[in-house]
Design an enzyme around this catalytic site. Structure first.
Site, PDB file in Angstrom:
ATOM      1  N   HIS A  53      38.596  81.929  42.358  1.00  0.00           N
ATOM      2  CA  HIS A  53      38.789  81.211  41.094  1.00  0.00           C
ATOM      3  C   HIS A  53      38.938  79.705  41.330  1.00  0.00           C
ATOM      4  O   HIS A  53      39.344  79.262  42.405  1.00  0.00           O
ATOM      5  CB  HIS A  53      39.971  81.779  40.292  1.00  0.00           C
ATOM      6  CG  HIS A  53      41.331  81.419  40.771  1.00  0.00           C
ATOM      7  ND1 HIS A  53      42.440  82.186  40.495  1.00  0.00           N
ATOM      8  CD2 HIS A  53      41.804  80.380  41.509  1.00  0.00           C
ATOM      9  CE1 HIS A  53      43.506  81.626  41.028  1.00  0.00           C
ATOM     10  NE2 HIS A  53      43.151  80.532  41.651  1.00  0.00           N
ATOM     11  N   ASN A  96      40.506  84.810  45.418  1.00  0.00           N
ATOM     12  CA  ASN A  96      39.463  85.589  44.736  1.00  0.00           C
ATOM     13  C   ASN A  96      38.315  84.697  44.246  1.00  0.00           C
ATOM     14  O   ASN A  96      37.471  85.145  43.479  1.00  0.00           O
ATOM     15  CB  ASN A  96      40.059  86.377  43.558  1.00  0.00           C
ATOM     16  CG  ASN A  96      40.596  85.465  42.455  1.00  0.00           C
ATOM     17  OD1 ASN A  96      40.506  84.235  42.543  1.00  0.00           O
ATOM     18  ND2 ASN A  96      41.148  86.067  41.417  1.00  0.00           N
ATOM     19  N   ASP A 111      44.673  72.482  34.598  1.00  0.00           N
ATOM     20  CA  ASP A 111      45.122  73.675  33.876  1.00  0.00           C
ATOM     21  C   ASP A 111      46.628  73.633  33.646  1.00  0.00           C
ATOM     22  O   ASP A 111      47.335  72.804  34.226  1.00  0.00           O
ATOM     23  CB  ASP A 111      44.722  74.957  34.631  1.00  0.00           C
ATOM     24  CG  ASP A 111      45.014  74.884  36.136  1.00  0.00           C
ATOM     25  OD1 ASP A 111      45.768  73.988  36.574  1.00  0.00           O
ATOM     26  OD2 ASP A 111      44.496  75.731  36.870  1.00  0.00           O
TER      27      ASP A 111
HETATM   28  P1  PGA Z   1      46.850  77.185  46.315  1.00  0.00           P
HETATM   29  O1  PGA Z   1      46.118  77.618  44.975  1.00  0.00           O
HETATM   30  O2  PGA Z   1      46.414  75.769  46.569  1.00  0.00           O
HETATM   31  O3  PGA Z   1      48.322  77.270  45.990  1.00  0.00           O
HETATM   32  O4  PGA Z   1      46.406  78.106  47.386  1.00  0.00           O
HETATM   33  C1  PGA Z   1      44.776  77.328  44.816  1.00  0.00           C
HETATM   34  C2  PGA Z   1      44.268  77.992  43.564  1.00  0.00           C
HETATM   35  O5  PGA Z   1      44.729  79.114  43.256  1.00  0.00           O
HETATM   36  O6  PGA Z   1      43.409  77.424  42.895  1.00  0.00           O
END
Ligand code: PGA
Length: 254
Positions: free
Chosen positions: A136, A134, A65
């Site tokens: 995602h 959450n 992304d």
């Molecule tokens: P993080 O993010 O590895 O910084 O916890 C993961 C995500 O939001 O997909």
């Protein structure tokens, strides 16, 4: 789904690096993820590269992304972040590390072309994933279509707050992104999701033991024929059937 529970984030990184090393040395197409979670695995891969144990020279890579409105060379773009944390420290051919064009004049078209580029490259062999608190994956927030292709999307306010730590102030966090869709991600031949820390425990429980639901986009891993989830004890804290996950890990079918 293979669920590997390791005692610390460092052990999660080692287990994930073992899997990634095999793919890289086979010249696979790698799907890379941004965020804090994969950084320890990237550091391990850089150390292995420096010891001559892994090479990325035959691999290509697609990022999951990118923020909308940020050019690849913007300090906070996911492309720049991946270069800083990983790709610039190993022997990838630069031109073969691709990210969605966050600064495209026509982002919807850029999203479509990204899906096409993945297809033309023969698809992703292994897609690395983090998970949001959450549920995602990529920027596919709860309520995302389970079949979505790479598309322009709006971040959840929680994601904006979570990512504010990388910006001077919360107002600077882009509200939109181009993300591989859940359908696109599902087409990778192997999905490797990493989660560490207590703030991921309820998302991990929903991913592994909850219903298949757009409420938890990561639950699409339940439909995948080859998905591996590696978590530390803190992120595994909500899992009810840990007895089975440990037993299956120790008695793996080879
Ligand atoms: P993080 O993010 O590895 O910084 O916890 C993961 C995500 O939001 O997909």
């Amino acid at each position: 789904m293979d669920i590997l529970i390791r005692s610390t984030p460092a052990e999660v990184a080692l287990a994930a690096a073992d899997i990634f090393t095999r793919y890289a040395n086979d010249g696979a197409t790698l799907g890379l993820a941004t965020g804090s979670t994969p950084v320890a695995m990237y550091q391990e891969l850089i150390a292995r590269y420096e010891r001559g144990e892994v090479s990325f020279a035959q691999s290509r890579a697609f990022l999951l992304d990118e923020y909308l409105g940020l050019a690849p060379d913007h300090e906070q773009s996911y492309y720049s972040d991946n270069r800083r944390e990983f790709t610039s420290h190993v022997d990838f051919v630069d031109a073969l590390v691709k990210s969605p064009a966050g600064d495209a004049a026509d982002p919807a078209r850029a999203a479509e072309s990204y899906d096409a580029a993945i297809r033309q490259a023969g698809g992703v062999d292994i897609q690395l994933l983090g998970i949001g608190a959450n549920g995602h994956i990529g920027f596919n927030e709860p309520s995302s279509s389970l079949r979505s292709r790479t598309h322009v999307t709006t971040l959840h306010p929680q994601t904006v707050r979570d990512n504010a730590r990388f910006f001077d102030k919360e107002q600077d966090v882009p509200r939109h992104a181009i993300t591989q869709g859940l359908g696109t991600i599902s087409e990778a031949r192997h999905l490797l999701l990493l989660a560490t820390g207590a703030n991921k425990a309820s998302a991990v429980k929903a991913l592994v033991e909850g219903p298949l639901s757009a409420r938890c986009p990561a639950s699409i891993l339940q439909l995948h024929h080859s998905a591996t989830v590696i978590v530390d004890e803190a992120a595994a804290a909500g899992l009810e059937d840990r007895e089975y996950y440990l037993f299956a890990d120790q008695n793996r079918v080879l």
